[in-house]
Design an enzyme around this catalytic site. Structure first.
Site, PDB file in Angstrom:
ATOM      1  N   GLU A 213       0.842  -1.208   0.000  1.00  8.35           N
ATOM      2  CA  GLU A 213       0.000   0.000   0.000  1.00  8.35           C
ATOM      3  C   GLU A 213       0.875   1.255   0.000  1.00  8.35           C
ATOM      4  O   GLU A 213       0.677   2.192  -0.776  1.00  8.35           O
ATOM      5  CB  GLU A 213      -0.906   0.037   1.245  1.00  8.35           C
ATOM      6  CG  GLU A 213      -1.998  -1.001   1.266  1.00  8.35           C
ATOM      7  CD  GLU A 213      -1.543  -2.337   1.846  1.00  8.35           C
ATOM      8  OE1 GLU A 213      -0.318  -2.576   1.945  1.00  8.35           O
ATOM      9  OE2 GLU A 213      -2.424  -3.150   2.169  1.00  8.35           O
ATOM     10  N   GLY A 269       5.518  -1.902  14.820  1.00 13.29           N
ATOM     11  CA  GLY A 269       4.789  -0.870  14.077  1.00 13.29           C
ATOM     12  C   GLY A 269       3.732  -0.176  14.917  1.00 13.29           C
ATOM     13  O   GLY A 269       3.629   1.058  14.938  1.00 13.29           O
ATOM     14  N   HIS A 386     -25.619   8.959  21.367  1.00 10.75           N
ATOM     15  CA  HIS A 386     -26.777   9.055  20.475  1.00 10.75           C
ATOM     16  C   HIS A 386     -26.730   7.998  19.385  1.00 10.75           C
ATOM     17  O   HIS A 386     -27.428   8.114  18.381  1.00 10.75           O
ATOM     18  CB  HIS A 386     -26.846  10.451  19.869  1.00 10.75           C
ATOM     19  CG  HIS A 386     -27.146  11.491  20.913  1.00 10.75           C
ATOM     20  ND1 HIS A 386     -28.425  11.844  21.272  1.00 10.75           N
ATOM     21  CD2 HIS A 386     -26.322  12.203  21.717  1.00 10.75           C
ATOM     22  CE1 HIS A 386     -28.380  12.745  22.232  1.00 10.75           C
ATOM     23  NE2 HIS A 386     -27.101  12.980  22.523  1.00 10.75           N
ATOM     24  N   LYS A 506      -1.731 -10.803   2.605  1.00  7.02           N
ATOM     25  CA  LYS A 506      -0.836  -9.965   1.785  1.00  7.02           C
ATOM     26  C   LYS A 506      -0.263 -10.792   0.640  1.00  7.02           C
ATOM     27  O   LYS A 506      -0.236 -10.356  -0.513  1.00  7.02           O
ATOM     28  CB  LYS A 506       0.326  -9.442   2.627  1.00  7.02           C
ATOM     29  CG  LYS A 506      -0.004  -8.382   3.635  1.00  7.02           C
ATOM     30  CD  LYS A 506       1.312  -7.900   4.240  1.00  7.02           C
ATOM     31  CE  LYS A 506       1.107  -7.156   5.525  1.00  7.02           C
ATOM     32  NZ  LYS A 506       2.347  -6.851   6.224  1.00  7.02           N
TER      33      LYS A 506
HETATM   34  O1  F6P Z   1       0.331  -5.725   8.098  1.00  4.28           O
HETATM   35  C1  F6P Z   1       0.511  -5.321   9.390  1.00  4.28           C
HETATM   36  C2  F6P Z   1       1.691  -4.432   9.550  1.00  4.28           C
HETATM   37  O2  F6P Z   1       2.860  -5.170   9.498  1.00  4.28           O
HETATM   38  C3  F6P Z   1       1.604  -3.646  10.838  1.00  4.28           C
HETATM   39  O3  F6P Z   1       2.049  -4.339  11.924  1.00  4.28           O
HETATM   40  C4  F6P Z   1       2.389  -2.442  10.508  1.00  4.28           C
HETATM   41  O4  F6P Z   1       2.132  -1.405  11.402  1.00  4.28           O
HETATM   42  C5  F6P Z   1       1.903  -2.165   9.106  1.00  4.28           C
HETATM   43  O5  F6P Z   1       1.765  -3.441   8.529  1.00  4.28           O
HETATM   44  C6  F6P Z   1       2.793  -1.311   8.263  1.00  4.28           C
HETATM   45  O6  F6P Z   1       4.072  -1.850   8.129  1.00  4.28           O
HETATM   46  P1  F6P Z   1       5.277  -0.973   7.633  1.00  4.28           P
HETATM   47  O7  F6P Z   1       5.486   0.132   8.603  1.00  4.28           O
HETATM   48  O8  F6P Z   1       6.443  -1.911   7.565  1.00  4.28           O
HETATM   49  O9  F6P Z   1       4.925  -0.437   6.272  1.00  4.28           O
END
Ligand code: F6P
Length: 540
Positions: A213, A269, A386, A506
């Site tokens: 992403e 993370g 609410h 993933k």
């Molecule tokens: O998919 C989960 C994860 O590994 C989380 O633990 C982490 O915060 C996120 O993806 C983002 O990972 P990165 O900082 O390596 O892009």
């Protein structure tokens, strides 16, 4: 192999006690013992915590603390702070607490002078933040930076967004942050639509620098920037910085590693926004306010590290969560901040708690025989009142709830704040004490309506009250929940610091992507049919 916690005398004693505790009525307990709140409350830093409106007696707390001793909670806490490799499945230390150690502290782990390294990065972040905030650092065409766009996901997004929103009153340099996380192209398109590339700085935050992403969004953002600035590749150096543990991949992406802010594999993370992952936040609020936040974290770290379990707030709250989850059958846990500034706090907590404790094997890899991670959810009060509070008040489910409030407002509308906080106090009292049929009848309503208006009460809440939402109290609050999560994971004997469960999806997304473009590939019949329909609807 470790002992199954359910076979310990301490667990059995709690199970037996839970049978009696089901008959406990908060009204009766408070009538019998008006001093209950004095005993069942504690303080960590600026956070005053009243847990007297929980379904517990003094005996419950004694039994829970005995369970904590049985599983060696104090030793586990010491092991974490000392940098032992308590993340066993990844063979890593767990040292987010080192991110907020003062400069004068000493901690060497695996040969690394952790404190020196942490402060070297903080200093670089601070210098960079000052340059950007003062206008010394300018964009490629000489424009001052006005917008910072953080590109990251999970822990590289949720913490920075939450804290940026929470500390809105501390944004003082005319720098606004935006956040792109989702690979849905809508996120990037909408976020960039009205921005001027000449005054936009991208912070690409990714611990691994391999997250699909984030890298996809970062590539698109780079293309957007270059097309807006005359396709001069030299522009990237002035508009892109990276936050990562992976210098090699940062370099390969095309970001100068001089413009990279590092951290370490011992920062998970979801525990990372107080590391360089908080760079966008620091750009908005400045290094001093960021430092105050770190000092706040450290206050609660020290409390957790040094306070006996009986007064140790994160330990007690973690144990209460275990009580509801494992002995009284609760499935979910509401978190209800009475602060609009904390509107992203429940979402942040979802990753912290659910990615940490959503596990079904112990640290030894044995299947657990009991419930683990709770489902956390919530919205700021009074909006939640609410919407979903009805179910908490009169529904059939047991939902322990944390109410988080502040005595002083962040904006000078004192009376409005009183009206707001009156709701905080009213809700916790109504949930605990309800309204009996006799009390409803006394209001003069018809007999047929009485059962509908009866409020059973006896709904457990914990009230967390701090003087004011500041960088310091935000740090304290986050550290509190980090250590609550740790306590629960310790009782359950799981590794709260890995997250293997998110990997399979993933990998499969990577495998399936070619099928969406029409390439051949194997998948199950349901998924194949859905992809075929998707392709048809795309006109392919
Ligand atoms: O998919 C989960 C994860 O590994 C989380 O633990 C982490 O915060 C996120 O993806 C983002 O990972 P990165 O900082 O390596 O892009």
């Amino acid at each position: 192999m470790s002992t199954d916690v359910t076979s310990t005398d301490e667990w059995r004693a709690l199970a037996a006690h839970a049978e009696q505790a089901r008959a406990l009525r908060l009204r009766a307990e408070f009538e019998r013992d008006p001093k209950r709140p004095e005993r069942l409350s504690a303080q960590a830093g600026d956070l005053f915590v009243d847990y007297s409106k929980n379904l517990v007696t003094d005996e419950t707390i004694e039994l829970l603390t005995a369970l904590a001793r049985r599983v060696g909670l104090a030793d586990r806490i010491a092991a974490m702070f000392a940098g032992e490799h308590i993340n066993t499945s990844e063979d890593r230390a767990v040292l987010h607490t080192a991110l907020r150690l003062p400069r004068s502290a000493e901690l060497v782990v695996d040969g690394q002078d952790v404190v020196a390294d942490v402060h070297a990065v903080l200093d670089r972040m601070g210098d960079f933040a000052e340059r950007v905030r003062s206008g010394d650092w300018r964009g490629h065409t000489g424009e001052k930076i006005r917008t910072v766009v953080n590109i990251g996901i999970g822990g590289s997004d949720l913490g920075p967004v939450m804290a940026y929103e929470a500390l809105a009153p501390w944004r003082d340099a005319g720098i606004a942050c935006r956040f792109i996380s989702n690979i849905d192209p809508t996120d990037l398109s909408q976020t960039l639509a009205d921005l001027d590339p000449a005054s936009t700085l991208f912070v690409v935050a990714s611990k691994t620098f391999s997250t699909l992403e984030t890298l996809t969004n970062a590539r698109q953002a780079r293309a957007w920037l270059l097309s807006g600035l005359g396709d001069d590749p030299a522009a990237v150096a002035k508009h892109f910085v990276a936050v990562s543990t992976n210098a090699k991949l940062v370099g390969e992406f095309g970001i100068d590693t001089d413009n990279m802010f590092g951290f370490w594999d011992w920062v998970g993370g979801r525990y990372s926004f107080d590391s360089a992952v908080g760079l966008s936040l620091m750009l908005a609020i400045g290094r001093d306010a960021f430092g105050e936040m770190l000092a706040g974290f450290h206050v609660v770290d020290e409390h957790f590290r040094t306070t006996p379990i009986e007064q140790n707030v994160p330990a007690l709250l973690g144990l209460l969560n275990v009580w509801y989850n494992n002995f009284l059958g609760a499935q979910t846990h509401a978190v209800l901040p009475y602060s609009q500034l904390l509107h992203r706090f429940p979402a942040y907590l979802q990753q912290l708690t659910m990615e940490s404790n959503g596990k079904s094997v112990t640290r030894d890899g044995e299947p657990v025989t009991y419930q683990t991670g709770e489902v956390f959810w919530g919205e700021p009060g009074t909006n939640g009142q609410h919407a979903f509070y009805q179910l908490i008040h009169q529904g059939t489910k047991l939902i322990p709830a944390d109410f988080i409030g502040f005595s002083e407002p962040n904006y000078e509308l004192d009376e409005m704040h009183d009206a707001f906080m009156a709701n905080f106090f009213a809700q916790t009292a109504a949930l605990a004490f309800g309204r009996t049929a006799a009390e409803v009848e006394a209001t003069g309503v018809g007999a047929d309506v009485v059962p509908h208006k009866v409020m059973p009460g006896n709904h457990p809440t914990t009230s967390i009250l701090a003087p004011k939402l500041t960088p310091a109290t935000l740090g304290q609050l986050v550290a509190l929940y980090e250590h609550v999560t740790f306590t629960e994971g310790t009782i359950w004997g799981i590794d709260s610091f890995d997250q293997w469960g998110v990997e399979l999806g993933k990998e499969m997304a990577k495998q399936l992507a070619p099928l969406l473009a029409g390439e051949p590939g194997d998948t199950d019949p349901s998924t194949a049919a859905l992809i075929a329909r998707y392709r048809t609807q795309r006109g392919r």
